[in-house]
Write a protein that holds these residues in place. Structure first.
Motif, PDB file in Angstrom:
ATOM      1  N   ASP A  15       0.801  -1.229   0.000  1.00 51.39           N
ATOM      2  CA  ASP A  15       0.000   0.000   0.000  1.00 51.39           C
ATOM      3  C   ASP A  15       0.832   1.276   0.000  1.00 51.39           C
ATOM      4  OD1 ASP A  15       0.948  -0.135   2.586  1.00 51.39           O
ATOM      5  OD2 ASP A  15      -1.002   0.141   3.561  1.00 51.39           O
ATOM      6  N   ASP A  16       2.148   1.173   0.102  1.00 53.20           N
ATOM      7  CA  ASP A  16       3.018   2.349   0.037  1.00 53.20           C
ATOM      8  C   ASP A  16       3.469   2.544  -1.412  1.00 53.20           C
ATOM      9  OD1 ASP A  16       5.312   4.038  -0.024  1.00 53.20           O
ATOM     10  OD2 ASP A  16       5.682   3.636   2.092  1.00 53.20           O
ATOM     11  N   PRO A  17       3.071   3.655  -2.064  1.00 51.83           N
ATOM     12  CA  PRO A  17       3.400   3.855  -3.484  1.00 51.83           C
ATOM     13  C   PRO A  17       4.896   3.831  -3.777  1.00 51.83           C
ATOM     14  CG  PRO A  17       1.738   5.428  -2.780  1.00 51.83           C
ATOM     15  CD  PRO A  17       2.230   4.752  -1.540  1.00 51.83           C
ATOM     16  N   MET A  18       5.716   4.363  -2.866  1.00 51.75           N
ATOM     17  CA  MET A  18       7.156   4.387  -3.107  1.00 51.75           C
ATOM     18  C   MET A  18       7.757   2.982  -3.034  1.00 51.75           C
ATOM     19  SD  MET A  18       7.948   7.400  -3.884  1.00 51.75           S
ATOM     20  CE  MET A  18       9.727   7.287  -3.790  1.00 51.75           C
ATOM     21  N   VAL A  19       7.296   2.194  -2.068  1.00 47.44           N
ATOM     22  CA  VAL A  19       7.790   0.817  -1.963  1.00 47.44           C
ATOM     23  C   VAL A  19       7.284  -0.010  -3.141  1.00 47.44           C
ATOM     24  CG1 VAL A  19       7.839  -1.270  -0.548  1.00 47.44           C
ATOM     25  CG2 VAL A  19       7.916   0.973   0.545  1.00 47.44           C
ATOM     26  N   MET A  20       6.034   0.224  -3.547  1.00 50.25           N
ATOM     27  CA  MET A  20       5.506  -0.469  -4.722  1.00 50.25           C
ATOM     28  C   MET A  20       6.365  -0.167  -5.946  1.00 50.25           C
ATOM     29  SD  MET A  20       3.252  -2.378  -6.306  1.00 50.25           S
ATOM     30  CE  MET A  20       1.697  -2.514  -5.412  1.00 50.25           C
ATOM     31  N   LYS A  21       6.725   1.096  -6.141  1.00 52.66           N
ATOM     32  CA  LYS A  21       7.554   1.490  -7.284  1.00 52.66           C
ATOM     33  C   LYS A  21       8.903   0.779  -7.255  1.00 52.66           C
ATOM     34  CE  LYS A  21       9.311   5.667  -9.604  1.00 52.66           C
ATOM     35  NZ  LYS A  21      10.765   5.402  -9.554  1.00 52.66           N
ATOM     36  N   LEU A  22       9.511   0.712  -6.064  1.00 49.64           N
ATOM     37  CA  LEU A  22      10.803   0.033  -5.918  1.00 49.64           C
ATOM     38  C   LEU A  22      10.671  -1.457  -6.229  1.00 49.64           C
ATOM     39  CD1 LEU A  22      13.798   0.133  -5.022  1.00 49.64           C
ATOM     40  CD2 LEU A  22      12.996  -0.372  -2.705  1.00 49.64           C
ATOM     41  N   VAL A  36       1.962  -9.532 -12.923  1.00 46.89           N
ATOM     42  CA  VAL A  36       0.588  -9.703 -13.395  1.00 46.89           C
ATOM     43  C   VAL A  36      -0.390  -8.782 -12.680  1.00 46.89           C
ATOM     44  CG1 VAL A  36       0.939 -12.069 -14.156  1.00 46.89           C
ATOM     45  CG2 VAL A  36       0.165 -11.655 -11.827  1.00 46.89           C
ATOM     46  N   ALA A  37      -0.016  -8.268 -11.495  1.00 47.18           N
ATOM     47  CA  ALA A  37      -0.935  -7.377 -10.775  1.00 47.18           C
ATOM     48  C   ALA A  37      -0.207  -6.602  -9.698  1.00 47.18           C
ATOM     49  CB  ALA A  37      -2.073  -8.182 -10.146  1.00 47.18           C
ATOM     50  N   ARG A  38      -0.642  -5.338  -9.514  1.00 49.79           N
ATOM     51  CA  ARG A  38      -0.203  -4.515  -8.390  1.00 49.79           C
ATOM     52  C   ARG A  38      -1.446  -4.224  -7.558  1.00 49.79           C
ATOM     53  NH1 ARG A  38       3.291   0.312 -11.330  1.00 49.79           N
ATOM     54  NH2 ARG A  38       3.749  -0.798 -13.266  1.00 49.79           N
ATOM     55  N   CYS A  39      -1.415  -4.604  -6.297  1.00 47.79           N
ATOM     56  CA  CYS A  39      -2.583  -4.436  -5.438  1.00 47.79           C
ATOM     57  C   CYS A  39      -2.192  -3.623  -4.207  1.00 47.79           C
ATOM     58  CB  CYS A  39      -3.135  -5.783  -4.993  1.00 47.79           C
ATOM     59  SG  CYS A  39      -3.458  -6.929  -6.350  1.00 47.79           S
ATOM     60  N   SER A  40      -3.035  -2.684  -3.845  1.00 47.17           N
ATOM     61  CA  SER A  40      -2.753  -1.869  -2.664  1.00 47.17           C
ATOM     62  C   SER A  40      -3.570  -2.315  -1.459  1.00 47.17           C
ATOM     63  CB  SER A  40      -3.026  -0.394  -2.954  1.00 47.17           C
ATOM     64  OG  SER A  40      -4.388  -0.208  -3.328  1.00 47.17           O
ATOM     65  N   ASP A  41      -4.419  -3.330  -1.635  1.00 50.08           N
ATOM     66  CA  ASP A  41      -5.235  -3.813  -0.529  1.00 50.08           C
ATOM     67  C   ASP A  41      -5.543  -5.295  -0.713  1.00 50.08           C
ATOM     68  OD1 ASP A  41      -8.018  -4.098  -1.922  1.00 50.08           O
ATOM     69  OD2 ASP A  41      -7.294  -2.112  -2.491  1.00 50.08           O
ATOM     70  N   LEU A  42      -5.990  -5.933   0.350  1.00 47.97           N
ATOM     71  CA  LEU A  42      -6.239  -7.370   0.327  1.00 47.97           C
ATOM     72  C   LEU A  42      -7.454  -7.743  -0.511  1.00 47.97           C
ATOM     73  CD1 LEU A  42      -5.491  -8.478   4.005  1.00 47.97           C
ATOM     74  CD2 LEU A  42      -4.036  -8.653   1.990  1.00 47.97           C
ATOM     75  N   THR A  43      -8.450  -6.870  -0.552  1.00 43.41           N
ATOM     76  CA  THR A  43      -9.645  -7.165  -1.343  1.00 43.41           C
ATOM     77  C   THR A  43      -9.293  -7.321  -2.819  1.00 43.41           C
ATOM     78  OG1 THR A  43     -11.038  -5.940   0.223  1.00 43.41           O
ATOM     79  CG2 THR A  43     -11.941  -6.352  -1.975  1.00 43.41           C
ATOM     80  N   LEU A  59       4.325  -9.727  -0.637  1.00 45.78           N
ATOM     81  CA  LEU A  59       3.247  -9.299   0.247  1.00 45.78           C
ATOM     82  C   LEU A  59       3.739  -8.500   1.442  1.00 45.78           C
ATOM     83  CD1 LEU A  59       0.208  -9.607   1.110  1.00 45.78           C
ATOM     84  CD2 LEU A  59       0.890 -11.757   2.226  1.00 45.78           C
ATOM     85  N   ASP A  60       3.107  -7.347   1.665  1.00 36.63           N
ATOM     86  CA  ASP A  60       3.353  -6.576   2.876  1.00 36.63           C
ATOM     87  C   ASP A  60       2.470  -7.132   3.993  1.00 36.63           C
ATOM     88  OD1 ASP A  60       4.249  -4.681   4.635  1.00 36.63           O
ATOM     89  OD2 ASP A  60       3.293  -2.984   3.655  1.00 36.63           O
ATOM     90  N   VAL A  61       2.878  -6.930   5.237  1.00 37.16           N
ATOM     91  CA  VAL A  61       2.059  -7.347   6.372  1.00 37.16           C
ATOM     92  C   VAL A  61       1.126  -6.224   6.790  1.00 37.16           C
ATOM     93  CG1 VAL A  61       2.093  -8.026   8.809  1.00 37.16           C
ATOM     94  CG2 VAL A  61       3.705  -9.067   7.200  1.00 37.16           C
ATOM     95  N   TYR A  62       1.663  -4.995   6.900  1.00 33.44           N
ATOM     96  CA  TYR A  62       0.858  -3.862   7.324  1.00 33.44           C
ATOM     97  C   TYR A  62       0.152  -3.267   6.114  1.00 33.44           C
ATOM     98  CZ  TYR A  62       3.798  -4.099  11.521  1.00 33.44           C
ATOM     99  OH  TYR A  62       4.464  -4.506  12.653  1.00 33.44           O
ATOM    100  N   LEU A  63      -1.146  -3.508   6.005  1.00 35.41           N
ATOM    101  CA  LEU A  63      -1.938  -3.001   4.882  1.00 35.41           C
ATOM    102  C   LEU A  63      -3.146  -2.262   5.445  1.00 35.41           C
ATOM    103  CD1 LEU A  63      -1.732  -6.197   2.658  1.00 35.41           C
ATOM    104  CD2 LEU A  63      -0.717  -3.976   2.086  1.00 35.41           C
ATOM    105  N   GLY A  64      -2.904  -1.020   5.892  1.00 37.82           N
ATOM    106  CA  GLY A  64      -3.960  -0.255   6.535  1.00 37.82           C
ATOM    107  C   GLY A  64      -4.386  -0.942   7.820  1.00 37.82           C
ATOM    108  N   ALA A  65      -5.689  -1.189   7.940  1.00 36.98           N
ATOM    109  CA  ALA A  65      -6.210  -1.856   9.128  1.00 36.98           C
ATOM    110  C   ALA A  65      -6.153  -3.377   8.997  1.00 36.98           C
ATOM    111  CB  ALA A  65      -7.659  -1.418   9.375  1.00 36.98           C
ATOM    112  N   ARG A  66      -5.700  -3.874   7.856  1.00 37.56           N
ATOM    113  CA  ARG A  66      -5.668  -5.320   7.598  1.00 37.56           C
ATOM    114  C   ARG A  66      -4.247  -5.870   7.763  1.00 37.56           C
ATOM    115  NH1 ARG A  66      -9.920  -6.564   4.026  1.00 37.56           N
ATOM    116  NH2 ARG A  66      -9.420  -8.773   4.404  1.00 37.56           N
ATOM    117  N   ASN A  67      -4.169  -7.174   7.931  1.00 28.59           N
ATOM    118  CA  ASN A  67      -2.893  -7.865   8.082  1.00 28.59           C
ATOM    119  C   ASN A  67      -2.692  -8.774   6.869  1.00 28.59           C
ATOM    120  OD1 ASN A  67      -0.923  -9.932   8.838  1.00 28.59           O
ATOM    121  ND2 ASN A  67      -1.088  -9.117  10.911  1.00 28.59           N
TER     122      ASN A  67
END
Length: 246
Positions: A15-22, A36-43, A59-67
């Motif tokens: 969910d962090d745009p800078m980390v996603m870019k890296l 194949v996909a860039r996702c910023s949330d679990l849904t 996969l990141d662990v900290y995704l807003g209020a989700r894990n």
């Protein structure tokens, strides 16, 4: 029978745009990886894995209020479970223990270096390809490939092309490092290593194919083809030079 593809379909959940870019930039530098996909949330990530095949999930662990581990639990219920590499700032013992219990393939703590990122991707690729080729049973060597991360194999997952050896490759890479970023020719490296021009050309061509060198072709004054090279990726060059330390 056609040989089984080693290409990996990769989904990034961050969910962090800078980390996603890296992550996207790093992924583009690793051979046989397709985003194949860039996702910023679990849904969104869940929709993707239900819609199309995915081999590796970053996969990141900290995704807003989700894990992010929620997605790992979901993936474990599938018939074809992708490899999961956690790339996260979460390093608490509870999270690490849960990731291990869930069978996460690898765990990278931010900030991380390209060398470690590449190692994780190639190790996941190696294990997945081995499992795809499964027969009714495995011998010990194949089991070791699946359950033990062989650093040598990660650095050179499917071996050097026929006729190339690692010691000679190291000689050529050391010579390239000595030119200190300057453009160089086949003849330059042959002179520095004492190897034949023909042999050096094979190693340089291999590095061009690995996208760590660029190659320019021209005819010399006496009509002999002349190739000049520039290093594009110092990290990639070192990964080829010293796979055991990956």
């Amino acid at each position: 029978m056609m040989p089984m593809s080693t290409d990996m379909r990769v989904m990034i959940v961050e969910d962090d745009p800078m980390v996603m870019k890296l992550n996207v930039e790093y992924l583009a530098r690793v051979e046989a990886m397709t985003l194949v996909a860039r996702c910023s949330d679990l849904t969104t990530a869940r929709v993707v894995v239900e819609r199309e095949p995915v081999d590796i999930v970053l996969l990141d662990v900290y995704l807003g209020a989700r894990n992010g581990l929620e997605l790992v639990r979901l993936l474990r219920e599938r018939d074809d479970v992708p490899e999961v590499i956690l790339i996260t700032a979460a390093s608490e013992s509870e999270t690490v223990r849960e990731a291990r219990r869930l069978g996460v393939t690898d765990y990278l703590v931010k900030p991380f270096e390209f060398k470690r990122f590449r190692e994780a991707l190639l190790n996941a690729q190696r294990q997945r390809v081995t499992l795809r080729q499964a027969r009714e049973s495995f011998d010990q060597s194949t089991l070791d490939t699946v359950f033990r991360a062989s650093k040598t194999e990660v650095g050179r997952p499917f071996g050097l092309p026929k006729g190339l050896t690692h010691p000679s490759l190291v000689q050529v890479i050391d010579a390239i490092n000595r030119v200190n970023g300057s453009t160089f020719s086949t003849e330059d490296i042959a002179r520095m290593t004492g190897m034949s021009r023909v042999s050096v050309r094979k190693y340089l061509k291999y590095m061009v194919e690995k996208h760590v060198l660029s190659e320019t072709f021209a005819y010399g004054q006496i009509g002999r083809p002349s190739f000049t090279y520039t290093c594009l990726d110092l990290d990639g060059l070192e990964c080829l030079r010293d796979p055991v330390d990956l």
